[in-house]
Design a protein around this motif. Structure first.
Motif, PDB file in Angstrom:
ATOM      1  N   GLU A 252       0.842  -1.192   0.000  1.00  0.00           N
ATOM      2  CA  GLU A 252       0.000   0.000   0.000  1.00  0.00           C
ATOM      3  C   GLU A 252       0.882   1.249   0.000  1.00  0.00           C
ATOM      4  O   GLU A 252       1.896   1.293   0.675  1.00  0.00           O
ATOM      5  CB  GLU A 252      -0.904   0.019   1.239  1.00  0.00           C
ATOM      6  CG  GLU A 252      -1.896  -1.122   1.316  1.00  0.00           C
ATOM      7  CD  GLU A 252      -2.756  -1.012   2.569  1.00  0.00           C
ATOM      8  OE1 GLU A 252      -3.278   0.080   2.831  1.00  0.00           O
ATOM      9  OE2 GLU A 252      -2.867  -2.026   3.285  1.00  0.00           O
TER      10      GLU A 252
ATOM     11  N   TRP B 180       0.581   5.295   0.700  1.00  0.00           N
ATOM     12  CA  TRP B 180      -0.247   6.375   1.238  1.00  0.00           C
ATOM     13  C   TRP B 180       0.382   7.701   0.861  1.00  0.00           C
ATOM     14  O   TRP B 180       1.520   8.002   1.254  1.00  0.00           O
ATOM     15  CB  TRP B 180      -0.369   6.264   2.752  1.00  0.00           C
ATOM     16  CG  TRP B 180      -1.007   4.971   3.206  1.00  0.00           C
ATOM     17  CD1 TRP B 180      -1.781   4.127   2.464  1.00  0.00           C
ATOM     18  CD2 TRP B 180      -0.907   4.382   4.500  1.00  0.00           C
ATOM     19  NE1 TRP B 180      -2.180   3.048   3.207  1.00  0.00           N
ATOM     20  CE2 TRP B 180      -1.665   3.174   4.475  1.00  0.00           C
ATOM     21  CE3 TRP B 180      -0.279   4.745   5.675  1.00  0.00           C
ATOM     22  CZ2 TRP B 180      -1.783   2.347   5.578  1.00  0.00           C
ATOM     23  CZ3 TRP B 180      -0.396   3.920   6.786  1.00  0.00           C
ATOM     24  CH2 TRP B 180      -1.142   2.748   6.736  1.00  0.00           C
TER      25      TRP B 180
ATOM     26  N   GLY C 201      -2.061  13.907   2.224  1.00  0.00           N
ATOM     27  CA  GLY C 201      -3.445  14.350   2.125  1.00  0.00           C
ATOM     28  C   GLY C 201      -4.450  13.252   2.370  1.00  0.00           C
ATOM     29  O   GLY C 201      -5.601  13.525   2.723  1.00  0.00           O
ATOM     30  N   SER C 202      -4.026  11.984   2.196  1.00  0.00           N
ATOM     31  CA  SER C 202      -4.947  10.875   2.439  1.00  0.00           C
ATOM     32  C   SER C 202      -5.130  10.666   3.931  1.00  0.00           C
ATOM     33  O   SER C 202      -4.259  10.999   4.739  1.00  0.00           O
ATOM     34  CB  SER C 202      -4.423   9.596   1.789  1.00  0.00           C
ATOM     35  OG  SER C 202      -3.237   9.153   2.428  1.00  0.00           O
ATOM     36  N   LYS C 203      -6.253  10.099   4.324  1.00  0.00           N
ATOM     37  CA  LYS C 203      -6.521   9.855   5.739  1.00  0.00           C
ATOM     38  C   LYS C 203      -5.492   8.911   6.346  1.00  0.00           C
ATOM     39  O   LYS C 203      -5.043   9.101   7.479  1.00  0.00           O
ATOM     40  CB  LYS C 203      -7.938   9.290   5.911  1.00  0.00           C
ATOM     41  CG  LYS C 203      -9.049  10.280   5.636  1.00  0.00           C
ATOM     42  CD  LYS C 203     -10.408   9.659   5.903  1.00  0.00           C
ATOM     43  CE  LYS C 203     -11.529  10.675   5.651  1.00  0.00           C
ATOM     44  NZ  LYS C 203     -12.864  10.066   5.897  1.00  0.00           N
TER      45      LYS C 203
ATOM     46  N   TYR D  14      -2.371   8.455   5.382  1.00  0.00           N
ATOM     47  CA  TYR D  14      -1.091   9.156   5.521  1.00  0.00           C
ATOM     48  C   TYR D  14      -1.099  10.030   6.767  1.00  0.00           C
ATOM     49  O   TYR D  14      -0.155  10.007   7.564  1.00  0.00           O
ATOM     50  CB  TYR D  14      -0.852  10.012   4.274  1.00  0.00           C
ATOM     51  CG  TYR D  14       0.390  10.885   4.332  1.00  0.00           C
ATOM     52  CD1 TYR D  14       1.584  10.452   3.783  1.00  0.00           C
ATOM     53  CD2 TYR D  14       0.351  12.148   4.926  1.00  0.00           C
ATOM     54  CE1 TYR D  14       2.729  11.249   3.827  1.00  0.00           C
ATOM     55  CE2 TYR D  14       1.485  12.952   4.978  1.00  0.00           C
ATOM     56  CZ  TYR D  14       2.663  12.498   4.427  1.00  0.00           C
ATOM     57  OH  TYR D  14       3.791  13.285   4.481  1.00  0.00           O
TER      58      TYR D  14
ATOM     59  N   CYS E   4       5.901   9.949   0.965  1.00  0.00           N
ATOM     60  CA  CYS E   4       4.783   9.003   0.989  1.00  0.00           C
ATOM     61  C   CYS E   4       5.119   7.898   1.973  1.00  0.00           C
ATOM     62  O   CYS E   4       6.269   7.773   2.421  1.00  0.00           O
ATOM     63  CB  CYS E   4       4.487   8.415  -0.398  1.00  0.00           C
ATOM     64  SG  CYS E   4       5.878   7.549  -1.166  1.00  0.00           S
TER      65      CYS E   4
END
Length: 489
Positions: free
Chosen positions: A33, A35, A38-40, A42, A59
């Protein structure tokens, strides 16, 4: 090293953005995966026990299988990507398990635990916390030597110092119980190592830091463990300092049962100025009169008392420090020959009370309900390290060190240097007292899992072990791939 906030704001360059996007496009193939900022996922991944270590990577890569981890290491070596590796996210030093602007490898998916049929060993993934390991082994009749704080991860605990636990008196550090390790090497090869097939690399992996590859499976020797043990936490008022310290000295001087362990912590916490006694008798649930020095008739009544029958996992889960995860904080330590001096223990208590009060009276730091100034005494039996010479890892404990640990929590980044200097002053003062009382502290390296980043490798591993470690780094990682992540230098 200052712990400034701008460490967390390093911009991500275009090359790293491209690398992260390419990794995301192949994530199904590599079972990893990715991440992105900005992603939840991350954002959630940056919540750490020590807040100042929550850097901003380009990332986060979360491999689920060894070949995905292999791909990441090969890419890191080829592109010379700065990176960090985390398991329990519990290291206190900036960059040791995190990265600013680089690739963060998160080992949380390596959570397998497999007990052998004869229960003589167990394979554990570095993504597990010790509390999870203990819980998963409950009811099997066996346990392992592991961490004494529930959120500490397996990976850094073993690689970063070697691991002191409640059963260290009897079974040594966790590295003494390690039988083999499976890892991805700096060259991107998957390899299983042990005493028999590669003793040098196996030695380096057991406490030598993050410089020899990434271990994704440890095989640990087990020992018999009763289902119910005796343990818990007591909190006493500051006024009981002298009698508690005398009780501790009497206990350490007279106890001959290696299964009985006590940690005493002095501090200012939760609007209270007091003494915390963590205790475990791990062989079974009846310690008899072993802890009679702490009977209420001798030391008085505790404010709070959870000493009693419990599971081994729950005895580890009593640590008060867990309540302060994701705060600005500092950990440092000094090792001693013994704690048979009431004067030394009194001095540790007085330092914690004096400086804890100063912080709060000034009103510069956190409210009382959100602050800790703590000095903990972590004794073992006299001579505990001498019996484990044959399986010793990188950290040299043959002279049986006894650590005093400093643990501070605060709010503002501008106060980082103040707390760093305060820790050094406290350690110097306690050293001075011990030396004046006749202790020889000239050959007591600091324990890496507790030490601040400015300690020298020679001051952690000793001159002989550090020279050996440097030679092995050149042999096993000639391209210095693991030098792209941080450690003591």
């Amino acid at each position: 090293m200052p712990l400034y906030e701008d460490w967390t704001a390093e911009p991500v360059n275009e090359k790293m953005q491209e690398i992260c996007n390419n990794l995301a496009s192949e994530s199904q193939l590599t079972k990893t995966e990715i991440w992105l900022p900005g992603s939840k996922a991350y954002i959630a991944s940056r919540v750490r026990y020590f807040k100042q270590t929550a850097l901003r990577p380009a990332c986060v890569a979360v491999p689920t299988q060894p070949h995905g981890l292999q791909r990441l290491i090969q890419l890191i070596g080829k592109e010379r990507i700065p990176f960090g590796v985390s398991s329990g996210q519990h290291h206190s030093n900036i960059g040791f398990s995190s990265t600013a602007g680089g690739l963060q490898i998160d080992m949380r998916q390596f959570k397998d635990l497999k007990l052998s049929k004869d229960k003589s060993y167990v394979d554990v993934g570095p993504g597990l916390t010790w509390y999870e390991v203990y819980r998963m082994l409950e009811g099997t009749g066996v346990q392992v030597v592991g961490g004494r704080t529930q959120s500490v991860g397996v990976g850094g605990f073993l690689a970063g110092g070697g691991g002191m636990g409640w059963s260290t008196n009897v079974h040594g550090m966790t590295v003494n119980t390690a039988l083999e390790a499976e890892l991805v090497t700096p060259q991107g090869e998957i390899k299983t190592v042990s005493y028999s097939n590669d003793p040098d690399l196996f030695w380096a992996l057991r406490g030598g830091g993050n410089k020899f590859g990434i271990v994704f499976r440890w095989r640990l020797q087990t020992h018999e463990q009763a289902k119910i043990v005796y343990g818990g936490m007591r909190i006493y008022p500051q006024s009981r300092k002298k009698v508690i310290n005398q009780a501790m000295v009497n206990f350490l001087s007279n106890n001959t049962d290696p299964g009985a362990q006590l940690i005493i912590s002095y501090g200012v916490a939760y609007k209270l100025i007091g003494i915390i006694c963590l205790q475990v008798y791990y062989p079974h649930q009846d310690p008899g009169s072993i802890f009679s020095e702490f009977d209420v008739e001798r030391v008085g009544k505790a404010w709070s008392d959870s000493w009693g029958p419990t599971t081994f996992a729950d005895s580890v889960g009593t640590s008060y420090t867990e309540m302060h995860a994701n705060q600005r904080s500092l950990m440092d330590e000094q090792n001693f020959q013994n704690f048979h001096s009431v004067a030394l223990l009194n001095a540790a208590a007085d330092l914690s009370y004096e400086y804890g009060r100063k912080w709060f009276i000034k009103g510069r730091f956190m409210p009382l309900s959100q602050s800790i100034c703590s000095i903990a005494i972590e004794p073992f039996q006299q001579g505990w390290g001498a019996q484990f010479k044959e399986t010793q890892g990188v950290y040299p404990y043959h002279n049986s060190p006894m650590p005093i640990i400093l643990l501070f929590y605060w709010k503002n980044a501008r106060d980082d240097e103040y707390f760093t200097q305060t820790a050094r002053f406290m350690i110097d003062r306690l050293r001075q007292i011990a030396i004046e009382e006749g202790q020889d502290l000239s050959n007591f390296p600091a324990y890496p899992n507790y030490a601040q980043a400015d300690r020298t490798p020679e001051g952690l591993f000793g001159k002989e072990n550090w020279e050996r470690l440097r030679g092995l780094q050149k042999r096993y990682d000639p391209e210095n791939v693991m030098g792209l992540t941080k450690y003591f230098s």
